[in-house]
Design an enzyme around this catalytic site. Structure first.
Site: not given
Ligand code: MRU
Length: 373
Positions: A67-68, A256, A267
Site C-alpha cells: 500500500g502506497a 499509488d 492496482k
C-alpha cells in the site's frame, strides 16, 4: 444476499481483540520497528520486528507491508534502521529502499524528505534526526488519512441522500486494499467508508478479490470485518454486471501514483472498473494523500512505471488448507507463459472526483496543481 452495516459510529482503524493497532509502529523498548505481517492475514495475526535495513527492504519486497502510504513510512524507518547500523550509509540506504518497489510514488517522496532532513546533518546526529523524522511521518500519515476520510463523507452522503430506495444500503465497490493496512492507520478509500459509516449512513461494500495477490479477499475483507462494516467478496469480473443491475451506488479506490493531470495508477483492474462505472453512470472516486501525486508527470499511461511481479503470483494460489496449514497450489499447466503487471492507469476522464486530505477536486490539472505546495 446483501447484508447491511447496522453499527453506527463504527470505530475506524485496526481493532484486534479489543486492542488498537497501527500497521507500523516504533517500539521504544528495543529501538525496533514493528509491522503486522500482511502475508499471513487473514489467517494469522503476526507481528514482525524490523531491526535492519535488510529487514525493511525485505518487508516491502515480500509485501509483508504494502500500500502506497505504508511503503513510504516503512522506507523512512528503513533509513533509521540503516543509520543505526552505520551512520555513514545514508546514500546506500536511500538507493536500496528506492529500488524495492517502483510504482508507488510515496516511496520516492518519503525518501526525498528523509534525504533533505539528513544530508546536511552531522553523522553523530543522524540516527536521532532520522528517528524524529520517521515518527513524525508516521503520525502525519495517520492524520492525513483520517482527513481524507472526512473529506470524502460529503460525496457519499450526497449519494445516500439522493438514493430513492432507502431500504437498501449505500453500495460501494472497492478494489484491492486501500485501508488501514495500506497506510499507518485509517487508509484512503476505506477511510472514506469508515467515516461515512460513523455519520450513520447504512453501508455495504462490494470487495473485489483483486487477483493475483487477492488483497481484497484477504486484507479488505479482514479489515472491514474487524470494523463490522457489511461487505461481500466478489470476483474481479463481477463489478460490471453489478453496475448494470443498479447494485453499485459508487466506487471508491486508492492510488499509488497520480499525475498532475489526474490520471490515476492503482492496482491492476482498477481501469476496467472505471470503464464500467463510466458506462453505467456510477460515480468513480479516488481517495489519495497529496503525497501520491507526482507533480512531474503529465501522461500516466506513458510515464508511470508499472511494476511487473513474479509469475507464481498468477500461476499459483496461496491460502490455508482444511487443516489450517498454509499451502500453495498450482492453477495452470506447468511452465505456462505468465504476464503479471501489478498496476494500471485510469485516465482522468473516467474519474468523477479525487478526494485528498486538502479537499475534493476534479481530476484536472487546473485543480490539482493548486496542491503543489
Ligand atoms: O500492490 P499493493 O498491495 O501495494 O497495492 C496497493 C494498492 O494498489 C492500493 O490501492 C494503493 O496503494 C492505495 S493505498 C491507500
Amino acid at each position: 444476499m446483501i447484508f447491511q452495516t447496522r453499527l453506527k459510529g463504527a470505530k475506524a482503524t485496526l481493532n484486534v481483540n479489543g486492542q488498537h493497532f497501527q500497521s507500523i509502529w516504533f517500539d521504544e523498548s528495543d529501538d525496533s520497528v514493528c509491522i503486522i505481517d500482511q502475508t499471513r492475514l487473514p489467517h494469522r495475526f503476526e507481528i514482525v520486528t524490523l531491526n535492519t535495513l535488510s529487514d525493511a527492504c525485505h518487508a516491502i519486497e515480500a509485501m509483508q507491508v504494502r500500500g502506497a502510504p505504508l511503503i513510504g513510512v516503512t522506507a523512512v524507518y528503513g533509513v533509521y534502521l540503516a543509520l543505526l547500523e552505520d551512520p555513514n550509509q545514508l546514500a546506500v540506504a536511500l538507493d536500496r529502499l528506492a529500488a524495492t518497489r517502483p510504482t508507488a510514488v510515496n516511496l520516492r517522496w518519503a525518501l526525498d524528505r528523509m534525504n533533505a532532513a539528513l544530508r546536511n546533518t552531522l553523522a553523530e546526529k543522524r540516527v536521532e534526526v532520522a528517528l524524529q523524522q520517521a515518527r513524525a511521518m508516521e503520525a502525519e500519515d495517520s492524520a492525513i488519512c483520517a482527513d481524507i476520510g472526512t473529506q470524502g463523507v460529503k460525496l457519499l452522503q450526497e449519494i445516500w441522500d439522493a438514493k430513492l430506495d432507502k431500504s437498501k444500503p449505500l453500495n460501494v465497490l472497492t478494489h484491492c486494499n486501500a485501508g488501514a493496512l495500506a497506510a499507518v492507520d485509517w487508509g484512503t478509500a476505506l477511510s472514506v467508508i469508515y467515516k461515512t459509516a460513523e455519520v450513520g449512513v447504512p453501508l455495504h461494500v462490494w470487495v473485489d478479490e483483486t487477483r493475483p495477490r487477492n488483497q481484497g479477499a484477504s486484507l479488505t475483507c479482514w479489515e472491514l470485518g474487524q470494523q463490522e462494516i457489511a461487505h461481500t467478496l466478489i470476483v474481479d469480473n463481477a463489478g460490471g454486471h453489478l453496475m448494470q443491475q443498479g447494485l453499485v451506488d459508487c466506487c471508491v479506490v486508492g492510488s499509488d501514483r497520480t499525475t498532475i493531470t489526474g490520471d490515476v495508477c492503482n492496482k491492476i483492474g482498477t481501469y476496467l472498473k472505471a470503464l464500467a462505472a463510466f458506462d453505467n453512470d456510477v460515480p468513480f472516486f479516488v481517495a489519495l494523500p497529496v503525497s501520491s501525486i507526482d507533480f512531474t508527470l503529465i501522461d500516466g499511461i506513458k510515464e508511470i512505471p508499472i511494476e511487473e511481479r513474479d509469475a507464481e503470483e498468477v500461476s499459483h494460489l496461496n491460502g490455508i488448507d482444511e487443516k489450517g496449514q498454509f499451502s500453495k497450489i498450482r492453477l495452470c499447466p506447468e511452465g505456462v507463459a505468465v504476464s503479471n503487471f501489478g498496476f494500471d492507469v485510469t485516465p482522468a476522464r473516467l474519474i468523477t472526483k479525487i478526494i485528498t486530505e486538502k479537499g475534493v477536486f476534479d481530476a484536472q490539472q487546473s485543480q490539482l496543481q493548486r496542491l503543489r505546495n
